[in-house]
Design a protein around this motif. Sequence first.
Motif: not given
Length: 83
Positions: A1-10, A57-63, A65-75
Motif C-alpha cells: 500500500m502506497d501512501v501519497e506524499a502530495g501532488y500524486g507521488i508516493s 520529517l515531513s512524512e512523520l508530520w503527516s502521520y 495524529s496516528e503516531l500520537g494515538r499509538l503512543v497514548r494507547q501503548r502508555r
Amino acid sequence: MDVEAGYGISWTALYRTLGVVGLGLLVASLAGVAPFRLVDPVLIGTVFLAAFSVAGLSELWSYRSELGRLVRQRRREFENGRV
C-alpha cells in the motif's frame, strides 16, 4: 500500500527519486562531467542528506495524529500492566 506524499507521488517514489538523483549527481561530479565537476561531491551529499531529512520529517508530520494515538494507547497498556 502506497501512501501519497502530495501532488500524486508516493513516499516510496519520493525517496527513490531523491536517492537516484542524488547518486547520479554525485557520480557525475566524481567522474568530472562538465557542469557537475565544479560542485564539490561533499556538498552534493550534504544537500541530498538534508533533503532526505526534510522528507522524513515531513512524512512523520503527516502521520502525527496516528503516531500520537499509538503512543497514548501503548502508555495506557503499560500503565495497566498489559505490556
